[in-house]
Design an enzyme around this catalytic site. Structure first.
Site, mmCIF file in Angstrom:
data_model
loop_
_atom_site.group_PDB
_atom_site.id
_atom_site.type_symbol
_atom_site.label_atom_id
_atom_site.label_comp_id
_atom_site.label_asym_id
_atom_site.label_seq_id
_atom_site.Cartn_x
_atom_site.Cartn_y
_atom_site.Cartn_z
ATOM 1 C CG LEU A 141 -1.932 -1.120 1.331
ATOM 2 C CD1 LEU A 141 -2.710 -1.008 2.632
ATOM 3 C CD2 LEU A 141 -2.870 -1.117 0.136
ATOM 4 C CB ALA A 142 0.190 4.822 -0.560
ATOM 5 C CD GLU A 143 3.291 6.510 3.308
ATOM 6 O OE1 GLU A 143 4.043 5.908 4.094
ATOM 7 O OE2 GLU A 143 3.692 7.372 2.492
ATOM 8 C CB THR A 144 2.794 -0.131 6.221
ATOM 9 O OG1 THR A 144 2.221 -0.816 5.095
ATOM 10 C CG2 THR A 144 2.611 -0.981 7.468
#
Length: 260
Positions: free
Chosen positions: A44-47
């Site tokens: 995903l774009a961010e974790t």
């Protein structure tokens, strides 16, 4: 080792819109290498990874390829998980990130990020940037990211950048923005150089967008829309050297990561 995770769509009331982020509440820090591997696995774009410390919740954000200094939507997602899953008792959650103190409060059914202002300054148009975006550029500004002003909302929506060319620019990412039709302003954000071709909804870019549009439109309270394919609405305020970035969030998945 087993680690519990929660996936949240940030800046949206509905599933499958807004910006998805993965959230891990940890008892203690994992190695940087392992956290990066986990972020790459989720893709995903961010974790976001959270650990409770004396000053508040220490938070770190990873894209699939690198750790970043600030992320709005994953902070919003983290606060949603702490409030709704782990029953955080207060109406405000204090975070400590690489850029310093951050907070999220609940206000009128929305979550409200409190982030630092990043005032953009004029940096001028380059041929490389024009070619990478493939659109007519009105003006260009820089702060943490490159911010490009276009002539209309339609120009923002129609932009089809050359991702390889954008990745070669000496900036972490590129924001394109214009005055909105139904909102005060609209934007999109591209960061192929750090593993995010286009981010669906980006809280941190509004640290620069809000002061710019507040000054240009002569108002402190603003509505914004990030017009990616998933899309997301943001409710913004300029308060001195801070910006308030509000939005909704929706838990869409949870599970256990199995390690070892």
């Amino acid at each position: 080792m087993e680690l519990e995770f929660h996936q949240v769509d940030a800046f949206s009331e509905r599933p499958f819109s807004g910006n998805p982020a993965m959230v891990y509440r940890l008892d203690s820090w994992l190695t940087d290498e392992l956290m990066q591997h986990i972020a790459a696995e989720h893709n995903l774009a961010e974790t976001a990874f959270l650990v409770r410390e004396a000053q508040g919740w220490h938070i770190r954000w990873f894209t699939p390829t690198t750790e970043v200094p600030l992320c709005g939507h994953a902070t919003l997602a983290s606060a949603h998980v702490l409030f709704e899953v782990y029953n955080e008792p207060s109406e405000r959650i204090d975070f400590i990130g690489k850029t310093g103190a951050l907070s999220v409060t609940r206000e009128n059914g929305r979550l409200l990020l409190d982030f630092p202002v990043l005032v953009p300054t004029n940096v001028g148009v380059t041929i490389e940037l024009e070619q990478a975006l493939g659109v007519d550029i009105v003006d260009v500004f820089g702060s943490a990211e490159l911010m490009v002003l276009l002539e209309s909302e339609q120009a923002v929506r129609d932009c089809k950048p050359d991702m390889a060319a954008l990745a070669r620019l000496p900036w972490p990412g590129v924001i394109i923005t214009a005055k909105g039709n139904q909102h005060d302003f609209v934007s999109r954000y591209f960061a192929p150089g750090i593993g995010i071709p286009e981010d669906p909804v980006t809280g941190s870019t509004h640290c620069s967008l809000i002061p710019y549009w507040s000054n240009r439109l002569g108002k402190l309270g603003l509505t914004a829309y990030q017009c990616s394919a998933r899309g997301g609405e943001l409710f913004c305020r300029l308060e001195g050297d801070r910006v308030k970035i509000g939005g909704y969030a929706r838990l869409v998945a949870k599970g256990t990561l199995l390690l070892g």
